[in-house]
Each structure stands twice: as structure tokens, then as C-alpha cells.
Enzyme design. Structure first.
Site, PDB file in Angstrom:
ATOM      1  CD  GLU A   1      -3.098   0.867   2.165  1.00  0.00           C
ATOM      2  OE1 GLU A   1      -3.392  -0.294   2.488  1.00  0.00           O
ATOM      3  OE2 GLU A   1      -3.762   1.864   2.530  1.00  0.00           O
TER       4      GLU A   1
ATOM      5  NE  ARG B   1      -7.942  13.146   7.857  1.00  0.00           N
ATOM      6  CZ  ARG B   1      -7.550  12.613   6.719  1.00  0.00           C
ATOM      7  NH1 ARG B   1      -8.266  12.795   5.610  1.00  0.00           N
ATOM      8  NH2 ARG B   1      -6.460  11.885   6.642  1.00  0.00           N
TER       9      ARG B   1
ATOM     10  CG  HIS C   1      -6.083  15.675   1.604  1.00  0.00           C
ATOM     11  ND1 HIS C   1      -6.814  14.974   0.667  1.00  0.00           N
ATOM     12  CD2 HIS C   1      -5.813  14.812   2.596  1.00  0.00           C
ATOM     13  CE1 HIS C   1      -6.983  13.732   1.105  1.00  0.00           C
ATOM     14  NE2 HIS C   1      -6.363  13.600   2.263  1.00  0.00           N
TER      15      HIS C   1
ATOM     16  CG  ASP D   1      -2.781  10.956   5.297  1.00  0.00           C
ATOM     17  OD1 ASP D   1      -1.767  10.461   5.806  1.00  0.00           O
ATOM     18  OD2 ASP D   1      -3.546  10.341   4.532  1.00  0.00           O
TER      19      ASP D   1
ATOM     20  CE  LYS E   1      -5.899   3.009   9.101  1.00  0.00           C
ATOM     21  NZ  LYS E   1      -5.544   3.165   7.672  1.00  0.00           N
TER      22      LYS E   1
ATOM     23  CD1 TRP F   1     -11.300  10.608   3.105  1.00  0.00           C
ATOM     24  CD2 TRP F   1     -12.740   9.250   2.058  1.00  0.00           C
ATOM     25  NE1 TRP F   1     -11.277   9.399   3.753  1.00  0.00           N
ATOM     26  CE2 TRP F   1     -12.157   8.548   3.129  1.00  0.00           C
ATOM     27  CE3 TRP F   1     -13.684   8.604   1.255  1.00  0.00           C
ATOM     28  CZ2 TRP F   1     -12.468   7.224   3.417  1.00  0.00           C
ATOM     29  CZ3 TRP F   1     -13.997   7.280   1.535  1.00  0.00           C
ATOM     30  CH2 TRP F   1     -13.399   6.601   2.612  1.00  0.00           C
TER      31      TRP F   1
ATOM     32  CD  GLU G   1       2.592   6.493  11.003  1.00  0.00           C
ATOM     33  OE1 GLU G   1       2.160   5.950  12.041  1.00  0.00           O
ATOM     34  OE2 GLU G   1       1.963   6.480   9.929  1.00  0.00           O
TER      35      GLU G   1
ATOM     36  CD  GLU H   1      -7.552   6.158   6.292  1.00  0.00           C
ATOM     37  OE1 GLU H   1      -6.713   5.262   6.155  1.00  0.00           O
ATOM     38  OE2 GLU H   1      -7.438   7.280   5.775  1.00  0.00           O
TER      39      GLU H   1
ATOM     40  CD  GLU I   1      -0.854   8.138   0.767  1.00  0.00           C
ATOM     41  OE1 GLU I   1      -0.251   7.776   1.800  1.00  0.00           O
ATOM     42  OE2 GLU I   1      -2.093   8.164   0.687  1.00  0.00           O
TER      43      GLU I   1
HETATM   44  O1  GCW Z   1      -2.053   8.178   4.163  1.00  0.00           O
HETATM   45  C1  GCW Z   1      -3.213   7.425   4.323  1.00  0.00           C
HETATM   46  C2  GCW Z   1      -3.149   6.443   3.214  1.00  0.00           C
HETATM   47  C3  GCW Z   1      -3.664   5.081   3.551  1.00  0.00           C
HETATM   48  C4  GCW Z   1      -3.068   4.660   4.876  1.00  0.00           C
HETATM   49  C5  GCW Z   1      -3.490   5.644   5.939  1.00  0.00           C
HETATM   50  C6  GCW Z   1      -2.856   5.341   7.284  1.00  0.00           C
HETATM   51  C7  GCW Z   1      -2.378   2.482   5.548  1.00  0.00           C
HETATM   52  O2  GCW Z   1      -3.797   6.968   2.098  1.00  0.00           O
HETATM   53  O3  GCW Z   1      -3.294   4.223   2.516  1.00  0.00           O
HETATM   54  O4  GCW Z   1      -3.419   3.347   5.230  1.00  0.00           O
HETATM   55  O5  GCW Z   1      -3.069   6.941   5.598  1.00  0.00           O
HETATM   56  O6  GCW Z   1      -1.866   5.969   7.594  1.00  0.00           O
HETATM   57  O7  GCW Z   1      -3.367   4.510   8.012  1.00  0.00           O
END
Ligand code: GCW
Length: 718
Positions: A183, A352, A537, A381, A303, A559, A403, A307, A409
Site C-alpha cells: 500500500e 479532521r 490534500h 496526512d 491502527k 476526503w 511517524e 478508515e 504517497e
Molecule cells: O495516508 C493514508 C493512506 C492510507 C493509509 C493511511 C494510514 C495504511 O492513504 O493508505 O493506510 O493513511 O496511515 O493509516
């Protein structure tokens, strides 16, 4: 004392034979060990004629092997093994308990469990380089440091170095599925070939461990946080055991992700409620079973309730209830739980940005000692730029682990050159002002909450089956830099880039200087052509490849890119001040004040915190709209500048890697332009402002960009 030191030694090597040069494809990472130039070689050779060490211990054996390999490569000869060290000087690898060091009075107390020192001492008129540590792993790290000195062209005539990691857990997070899909992976398949394990241990696993040990990484979470419970079944644990055996001599522990509903899925229970005695017993038994197979297993990463992942909230329990249940089962074995704070809920209309803080901050002090809460660097994110996460500094009783996302990504996947060292440095040196000014993010993660409490950093790996490991030559730098920051969160991105460039491309300043210049400007270029001035984003749906600022029809509001930029006829940006969501209130008052006014917030974060008029006057005296356009163009121009620099290196680096980077930069140039044009076309349809003079109109109309679909872009969630 040195007589003793020189007599009871178990092995050493002298050089014979020559090193073969071979074509470069990037596989060797920062462990290339190419021949030194004649001056450096002449300087190094006398000191390095002998290598000594207690090689019956696996980690010391790995250290000796690496030294042999490194010196063999760089000095053009292969060390041979002998039983005693004579008076000709050499290298001694030793730990504190070694009889050889009995009289040496070295400052071991400062080194901790994983630190080392390297000192040059005169013995019988000859130089001996002593690499000493409290434990074997420190000696291995010391060997890598010595090799780095040589690779980066440093003199080794007199060395006096003592170093130790500032964080205890320095781990990679692989988002790797059991079917080998990664992923957010842009470097091929997972390197874990589960099908062939445990029978076949790909030599690549050893090289992975070497590369990680070289930068101080001491743990790896093998599986995706979007977890599959099957990894916890007996057949898979045998496979994990095989990997653990490969990694052990390099000081790397394995960790797994725990799917919270595993007791139901593989345990046959009706519930996964963390307060249910049967569930607790199931996890205890499962974790005991893991330790029977892998005695030095590191622990679990979770986690939960994010999601779509199951978690304690499914049973109306808190994150602390869930984490503590696992922590209790791991504690007798010395294992830890890394519990992720990346949570936001579908049903929650709240900004968020605020959700993780709202959920976790009140739990401060409620977690067991062996729980670390793992917090992404920013509250949304892994965007090209985000302000630091407000949780840093706000949970003084809980170990918070950083983290970072090494895989790109949101920064153009493998083909965009973006060195993330500068981004991480920016986050780590940000002042949380909690509890007082000067408490940087680095300080908050480095300082244990109690004596001996865990500290750590996690990096979402960019490693895959591609020959070059990371999908591109330059993405290796992000893996490298991550390790260096995990070792020392106060490290500097530029110094790291310099080391990496020298080790990866050659230590000639005519190579290192332009490469470092490219790297240092690269992330800002991405910010500029994708998300300037605090936007974020805006990537296309799902895979996040390419621009999608117009997307507004996804099921969950947060989203949608339109949720983040909030562009309308009056202006653009997300009001997170008191007149908006007041997410700023989650920061220390001093930070909230600075960022709370458009006059004092840095330009880079303006639209993250403020909705401002298109005609707002920026510090540059340009209007916001004009400034946006200028930034988009600056981003594209910065890519062109990287291309020019790279062209200048054509005869200075090997052709295969040069070609690859050259081609990737051309892709990046096209895509930077795509981002620029699509973004300007879209935002202009809202701002209704003309482009400032000298800035070209997008090549196509907005509909053309909106129609671009790339359903097969790699790395999606599966
Ligand atoms: O960045 C987002 C990603 C997901 C990811 C999620 C996370 C593993 O688009 O793919 O899932 O965060 O960090 O849990």
C-alpha cells in the site's frame, strides 16, 4: 595493557586480491564501497592492514564481515583472516567486557546500550583504531561509522568519536500485504516473499538488514497497518521467525501489526471487546505463542477505528482500553504496543485536523508504560507541508512516537525527486512551546516521560522489490535520511544529504555539491507546484496521483479536496482560527497566537489556517492570487533547474543511474507542469482573476484536466 590487547585476539585479516568494479543499478545503496582515490587510499591503508575481533559472536561477526567487505572494496584488496594481531597496527572491535580493553579507561558510561566510540591509539608506534561499545550492536554501528568516514572522504589518521542514538525504537513500518502488494508502495512488490518463506531466505533480506543497521534502524514492522489477522497464525509466524533470524545479527527486531478483530477472525470468538476476559486470554495466549517462536519479538503496531479498521470503539471502549489489553499481554515478554493516533471518524463532522487530538489528549496518563502512541508529523496526512501535529508536547505522560512517511504517497510517487530530509527537519525543529518555549518536537519525542521510558520514531518504508529498492535512485536518500533522523532527531538535512550523496554517487565535491543543491531545493519545489502557501490534500482520488482540486463528490466530506481548500468567490483557505474551527486552540497559546493572524503566520502556512481574499496583500506585495501563480511557476522552474544540474553531471556519474534519474526528471517536469496548469485552470475558474503579467495560461481548459483519469496508478489501498 596493550601487550594483553595484542595477544588474546581471535581473528584478523590482511588484504590480498583486487576489487572488481561492476555496473551500477542502485542495488548497493549507501554500501557501495567503491575504490578510494589514490590519496585517500594511501592515507588509509597503513592503518587498516589488520582487523581484529571476537568473531564467534553473531553481531561481531556481521561487523567483521562488513568491515572486510567495505575495506576490501575501498582499498582494492580482500582482507584475509589470521589469529593474532602483530605490531603493525589495525582495527580492534571490542566490547566493554573485552579483556583487551581492561586498562583502557574509555568513557563507556556515555554510550548506553547501542552507542559506540572510535579512537585512534598509538600502539608500538603504529596506529590502531579501536571501535568499542557496551554491547555488540554498538560495535556494529561503530564499524558502519568508520566505513562512512572512508566513503565520505574523511581523514582517519586521528579519530575520536563517541555517538549514541537519542531514540530507543527506530523502526520501519512496511505497509506490505501478504499478497505482496505494498500500500502506497512505488518500488515494486513487497520484498517479503511469504510464499517461499520460511524455506527460502532471499539474500536480499540480509542486504536489507545491512542497509538498515548502517543507519541505526533497530526494528521493522513487517506488515500493513491495514492489517490481516492471518499473519498471527502459526504458519506465518514460522515465516516471520525466519526473517527474525536473518535480522538478529544486525540488531533488528521484528514487529507485526495486530488486527483488532483477530480474536474473531482467527480465534473463533464472538467478540473482540478488550475488556472481555475471553478476548484478553486469547491475546495473552497468542502473544505467548509468538514469543515461543520469536523470543526477541519487538511487539505490535495497531491502527484501530480509523478508515474502516476495527478497534475498541466498536465496543464503546477507549483507545487506552484497547492498547492496554495488548500491552498487558506483551509486558511479561518486554514487548511494546505502538498505537496509532491517526484516527478520524466518518460520522464526525468536526474538522479532521482536530479529531486525533480530541480523542487522544484526554487519555494522557491512561496508557500502560509499554505503550507508545504513534503520531503522524501533521494532523491531516503526510502532505507536502503540514504544521506539526498538536499532540506533540500535549501528552507529557505518554511516550509519543513520531511517524514519518518515507514513501512519497503525496509527493509524486517514485518519479518526483523530493528529498524529505528538509521536511522532517522542519517538523522536528518546530517549537511546540510546551511546556515552554524551546521545546521542539524533537525534544518532546527524545525526552522519556519517565526514567527508562520508551522513545521512538517510525518511518513508513519506501522499500520494494525494484532493483534499486526504493523506486528511484534519489528515493534511497529518504530511507537513509529517515534512519539518520531516527538516530538523532536534531540532525541536519543538509549534512545528511551530503553524506548520502558522497556514499551513493561519489565523494568528489564536483558531484556532491550539485546533488546536495538539487536535494535541498527539491521538496519546496513539490510544495510549490502542488500545494503552495499552506494548501493541502488536493491530490486525485484514491491513489493520490496527480491533481484533483476540483473533486467534491466523495462520500466522506474530509476526503474531498474542496473540503481542504475551501475556495470560493471571496477567497481561499481553511479558517482554523476562532472564527472557523479553532483547531489552533489545540496548540500552545504562543503558537496559536503566531499562527492565528494572517499577519504573523508564515506564508507557507497561510491557507492552512486562514481563509483569505484573493486580493489579500502578501509580504511580497503581490496579491494572494498572483502569489499563488508565482509559486506554481517557481515549482516548475525549480524542476528545470534540477534538470540542468543533472545534465552537468552526465560525465561524472555512472551512465545507467544517470539515465534513470535523467528520465525521471523529465517525467517530473511534465507532471509539475500538469499540476501547475490544472491547479491554475481550476482556481482561476473560482478566483476570476487574470494571470499576472509574464505567466502563461494553462495549455488546456479546466475540463481537459478534469477528464484525466489514471485508474491504474500504483500503490492503492487494497
Ligand atoms: O495516508 C493514508 C493512506 C492510507 C493509509 C493511511 C494510514 C495504511 O492513504 O493508505 O493506510 O493513511 O496511515 O493509516
Amino acid at each position: 595493557m596493550w601487550r594483553k590487547l595484542l595477544t588474546v585476539l581471535s581473528a584478523f585479516m590482511v588484504f590480498t586480491g583486487t576489487n572488481q568494479a561492476h555496473a551500477e543499478d542502485g542495488y548497493d545503496l549507501w554500501l557501495r564501497y567503491r575504490p578510494l582515490d589514490s590519496v585517500a587510499k594511501a592515507r588509509a591503508e597503513p592503518a587498516l592492514r589488520y582487523l581484529v575481533g571476537p568473531t564467534e559472536r553473531p553481531i561481531i561477526a556481521a561487523a567483521a564481515d562488513e568491515l572486510k567487505r567495505g575495506l576490501g572494496g575501498m582499498l582494492g584488496a580482500t582482507p584475509g583472516q589470521h589469529q593474532t594481531l602483530d605490531e603493525a597496527g589495525g582495527i580492534l572491535i571490542a566490547t566493554r567486557d573485552s579483556v583487551h580493553l581492561e586498562m583502557a579507561e574509555l568513557p563507556f558510561d556515555r554510550l548506553g546500550d547501542e552507542g559506540y566510540l572510535i579512537r585512534t591509539l598509538e600502539i608500538g608506534g603504529k596506529r590502531t583504531i579501536v571501535i568499542a561499545a557496551n554491547k555488540d550492536i554498538g560495535a556494529l554501528y561503530g564499524v558502519f561509522r568508520l566505513l562512512k568516514l572512508l566513503q565520505t572522504g574523511q581523514p582517519i589518521d586521528t579519530i575520536d568519536i563517541a555517538d549514541a542514538p537519542r531514540l530507543k525504537l527506530r523502526v520501519l513500518n512496511h505497509w506490505d500485504n501478504l499478497n505482496r502488494h505494498v500500500e502506497r508502495g512505488y518500488a515494486g512488490q513487497s520484498i517479503w516473499d511469504w510464499q517461499k518463506l520460511p524455506g527460502y531466505k532471499d539474500p536480499r533480506y540480509t542486504d536489507y538488514a545491512r542497509a538498515n543497521a548502517a543507519i541505526g534502524i533497530n526494528g521493522t514492522v513487517l506488515t500493513n497497518v491495514n492489517a490481516n489477522a492471518d499473519i498471527l497464525t502459526a504458519p506465518y509466524l514460522e515465516k516471520v521467525k525466519a526473517l527474525a533470524e536473518v535480522f538478529r545479527p544486525y540488531g533488528i527486531r521484528v514487529y507485526l501489526t495486530a488486527r483488532f478483530s483477530a480474536p474473531i477472525e482467527i480465534g473463533g470468538l464472538k467478540t473482540a471487546d478488550p475488556l472481555d476476559p475471553a478476548v484478553r486470554a486469547w491475546w495473552r495466549a497468542k502473544i505467548d505463542a509468538i514469543y515461543r517462536v520469536i523470543p526477541d519479538f519487538g511487539g505490535l503496531l495497531v491502527k484501530a477505528n480509523s478508515e474502516g479498521q476495527p478497534g475498541p470503539a466498536d465496543y464503546k471502549r477507549s483507545h487506552a482500553d484497547g492498547a492496554n489489553m495488548l500491552a498487558d499481554a506483551l509486558a511479561p515478554h518486554g514487548g511494546v504496543v505502538m498505537w496509532r493516533a491517526f484516527v478520524y471518524a466518518a460520522a464526525n463532522p468536526e474538522d479532521r485536523h482536530k479529531q486525533a487530538f480530541a480523542e487522544f489528549q484526554p487519555l494522557d496518563g491512561k496508557f500502560r508504560d509499554n505503550v507508545l502512541v504513534q503520531v503522524k508529523n501533521g494532523a491531516i496526512d503526510f502532505q507536502p507541508r503540514e504544521p506539526f501535529h498538536p499532540l506533540f508536547g500535549a501528552m507529557p505522560k505518554t511516550p509519543l512516537m513520531m511517524e514519518f512517511q518515507i514513501t512519497k504517497e503525496y509527493l509524486g510517487f517514485a518519479t518526483h525527486l523530493a528529498y524529505l530530509g528538509t521536511m522532517w527537519e522542519e517538523v522536528l525543529e518546530a517549537d511546540t512551546a510546551r511546556p515552554r518555549r524551546g521545546a521542539t518536537v524533537a525534544r518532546t519525542i527524545e525526552t522519556p516521560v519517565d526514567t527508562g521510558a520508551a522513545t521512538g520514531m517510525a518511518g513508513v518504508a519506501n522499500i520494494g522489490s525494484d532493483r534499486n529498492w526504493s523506486g528511484s535512485q534519489f528515493d534511497q536518500a529518504n530511507w537513509y535520511a529517515y534512519g539518520r533522523f531516527a538516530w538523532d532527531p536534531d540532525a541536519h538535512a543538509e549534512a545528511i544529504a551530503r553524506d548520502w550523496a558522497a556514499m551513493t554517487w561519489g565523494s568528489d565535491p564536483a558531484v556532491v555539491t550539485p546533488i546536495v543543491a538539487m536535494m535541498m531545493a527539491s521538496r519546496e519545489a513539490v510544495v510549490d507546484y502542488m500545494t503552495p502557501l499552506g494548501l493541502g490534500h488536493l491530490m486525485a482520488t484514491g491513489h493520490h496521483y496527480g491533481p484533483g482540486p476540483w473533486v467534491s463528490d466523495l462520500a466522506r466530506p474530509e476526503w474531498n479536496p474542496t473540503y481542504y481548500h475551501k475556495a470560493d468567490a471571496t477567497g481561499i483557505g481553511f479558517d482554523r482560527t476562532k472564527t472557523g474551527t479553532n483547531a489552533l486552540a489545540q496548540y500552545a497559546p504562543e503558537v496559536a497566537r503566531r499562527w492565528g493572524s494572517p499577519n504573523t503566520v508564515p506564508d507557507e502556512l497561510l491557507l492552512w489556517f486562514h481563509h483569505v481574499s484573493w486580493d489579500y496583500r502578501m509580504r511580497s506585495r503581490r496579491t494572494l492570487w498572483d502569489e499563488m501563480v508565482v509559486r506554481y511557476d517557481a515549482g516548475v522552474a525549480a524542476v528545470a533547474a534540477m534538470q540542468a544540474r543533472w545534465d552537468g553531471l552526465k560525465d561524472k556519474v555512472d551512465p545507467q543511474r544517470w539515465e534513470e534519474v535523467h528520465s525521471f526528471l523529465a517525467i517530473q517536469q511534465d507532471e509539475a507542469l500538469w499540476w501547475r496548469d490544472a491547479s491554475i485552470a481550476y482556481f482561476q475558474s473560482i478566483s476570476k482573476r487574470p494571470l499576472p503579467a509574464g505567466h502563461a495560461a494553462p495549455a488546456h481548459d479546466l475540463g481537459w484536466y478534469e477528464a484525466i483519469k489514471t485508474p491504474y496508478a500504483p500503490g492503492g489501498a487494497q
